[in-house]
Scaffold this active site. Structure first.
Site, PDB file in Angstrom:
ATOM      1  N   LYS A 165      49.810  13.867  -4.217  1.00  0.00           N
ATOM      2  CA  LYS A 165      49.924  15.085  -5.017  1.00  0.00           C
ATOM      3  C   LYS A 165      49.076  16.221  -4.466  1.00  0.00           C
ATOM      4  O   LYS A 165      49.456  17.391  -4.570  1.00  0.00           O
ATOM      5  CB  LYS A 165      49.557  14.811  -6.480  1.00  0.00           C
ATOM      6  CG  LYS A 165      50.607  13.989  -7.184  1.00  0.00           C
ATOM      7  CD  LYS A 165      50.493  14.071  -8.678  1.00  0.00           C
ATOM      8  CE  LYS A 165      51.680  13.367  -9.316  1.00  0.00           C
ATOM      9  NZ  LYS A 165      51.612  13.304 -10.764  1.00  0.00           N
ATOM     10  N   LYS A 212      60.334   8.676  -4.595  1.00  0.00           N
ATOM     11  CA  LYS A 212      60.655   8.354  -5.990  1.00  0.00           C
ATOM     12  C   LYS A 212      61.169   9.590  -6.721  1.00  0.00           C
ATOM     13  O   LYS A 212      60.800  10.721  -6.387  1.00  0.00           O
ATOM     14  CB  LYS A 212      59.447   7.732  -6.707  1.00  0.00           C
ATOM     15  CG  LYS A 212      58.411   8.683  -7.186  1.00  0.00           C
ATOM     16  CD  LYS A 212      57.473   8.018  -8.212  1.00  0.00           C
ATOM     17  CE  LYS A 212      56.538   9.099  -8.753  1.00  0.00           C
ATOM     18  NZ  LYS A 212      55.995   8.850 -10.049  1.00  0.00           N
ATOM     19  N   LYS A 223      59.276  14.471 -11.467  1.00  0.00           N
ATOM     20  CA  LYS A 223      59.424  15.733 -12.204  1.00  0.00           C
ATOM     21  C   LYS A 223      59.157  16.933 -11.311  1.00  0.00           C
ATOM     22  O   LYS A 223      59.697  18.009 -11.512  1.00  0.00           O
ATOM     23  CB  LYS A 223      58.418  15.787 -13.355  1.00  0.00           C
ATOM     24  CG  LYS A 223      58.518  14.660 -14.352  1.00  0.00           C
ATOM     25  CD  LYS A 223      57.750  15.054 -15.595  1.00  0.00           C
ATOM     26  CE  LYS A 223      57.448  13.878 -16.483  1.00  0.00           C
ATOM     27  NZ  LYS A 223      56.168  13.240 -16.163  1.00  0.00           N
TER      28      LYS A 223
END
Ligand code: AQP
Length: 333
Positions: free
Chosen positions: A111, A195, A198
């Site tokens: 991230k 994956k 969002k």
């Protein structure tokens, strides 16, 4: 009865992976466990969230839980920031967890990306807050998707170190991850090695819980595949991540085994398969989405569920937190 804790961030774009990897499994567990389900809005702000959008997403996630069949009367649904014990215990865990442990967390690396120096401290310490979420209730089981396995291991390490350092053997349980179902890791529709998430910039990478039937069908039609026909055996999925993902989604949504799904479409072309997949997705998600929309229009009701859940969450966690503070050596009023 063993206690479950699990959560979903209110970061918008709630998607099929969150549903198949988390919420749907929660519904199946609620007869056998005491369940605490949390909309983790404090986790959400580890990356920038527009305040108005955050409120809307918190309500949307709560609505999705209720619409999917979580019983908010029998169990607890609430948003994390309404129970201050999460932040208080997270601070204590910031002082228990070691830097070296956090440095190994792959989600932070993913991230934060290349611009690690500019990531928030909250994003780095995220797993400590997650450990606090679970252990504030001495939860013994945590149903999650596969991506959360490493964070769960860290929560177990934190629990063990706290028990050891303060000489309180077995005070915190070792929370068990529960990773099950046919779709523990739903992948992006555009890249079968990533994956479904969002925050993927491509809308076409995910099916969201607010997509209408036409949008679902369009996204499935545009999903990446390859030029070979569908495989005849499980081994035939080898090296075909997008195909494996779509077959896995079909199996999960239609509640049949992967083997039976492969047998059903063996040797066929993607046109027919994608049409069937879109039909099953619309059939399964449609009623949940209708109920979500109804709930989203009844903001007062959703807020009352969250308020009531927070009150019951506090009733469980406050005595545990008081004991933790005594153990640590904090004077209390
Ligand atoms: N692709 C997935 N497949 C299966 N399960 C998944 N989960 C998330 N993505 C998948 C599971 O959903 C629960 C809630 O996840 P979260 O919202 O708390 O955070 P996340 O895992 O970070 O979700 P995203 O979509 O990947 O969000 P961003 O893009 O913001 O990072 C968890 O149980 C998770 O395992």
């Amino acid at each position: 009865m063993s206690r479950i804790f699990s959560g979903i961030q209110s970061t918008g774009n709630l998607h099929l992976g969150n549903y198949l990897g988390a919420v749907r499994n929660w519904v199946q567990l609620q007869d056998d466990y005491e369940c605490i389900f949390c909309v983790v809005d404090m986790h959400a702000i580890t990356v920038w969230q527009d305040p108005a959008a955050l409120k809307a997403s918190t309500r949307e996630v709560a609505a999705a839980m209720i619409a999917s069949g979580v019983d908010a009367k029998k169990h607890i649904i609430f948003n994390q920031s309404q129970v201050s014990g999460h932040a208080e215990l997270a601070w204590i865990f910031n002082c228990v967890a070691r830097l070296g442990w956090l440095n190994r967390m792959t989600q932070f690396k993913d991230k934060a990306g290349k611009n690690k120096e500019n990531a928030s401290v909250g994003l780095y310490a995220y797993p400590n807050l997650m450990a606090a979420d679970i252990l504030l209730y001495k939860a013994t089981h945590v149903p999650v998707g596969e991506d959360q396995k490493q964070h769960l291991e860290l929560a177990r390490d934190i629990a063990a170190k706290f028990n050891h350092d303060y000489g309180v053997e077995d005070f915190f349980p070792q929370p068990e991850p529960m990773i099950f179902g046919a779709a523990t890791r739903v992948m992006s529709l555009k890249d079968g090695t990533k994956k479904m998430s969002k925050s993927d910039p491509s809308e076409l990478s995910r099916i969201t819980m607010t997509d209408d039937a036409d949008t679902i069908a369009k996204k499935i039609r545009k999903a990446k595949t390859d030029t070979e026909p569908l495989p005849e055996t499980k081994d035939g999925m080898e090296g075909r991540p997008e195909v494996s993902n779509l077959l896995g989604i079909y199996a999960a949504l239609s509640d049949v085994s992967l083997e039976d799904t492969i047998a059903k479409f063996a040797g066929k072309g993607f046109g027919d398969f994608k049409k069937d997949l879109a039909d099953v997705a619309v059939e399964k998600l449609g009623p949940i989405q209708d109920e979500m929309r109804r709930l989203m229009d009844d903001q007062a009701y959703v807020d009352s569920v969250l308020r009531d859940g927070a009150e019951r969450a506090r009733a469980i966690s406050e005595p545990i937190l008081a004991e933790i503070k005594d153990t640590v050596g904090f004077l209390r009023p």
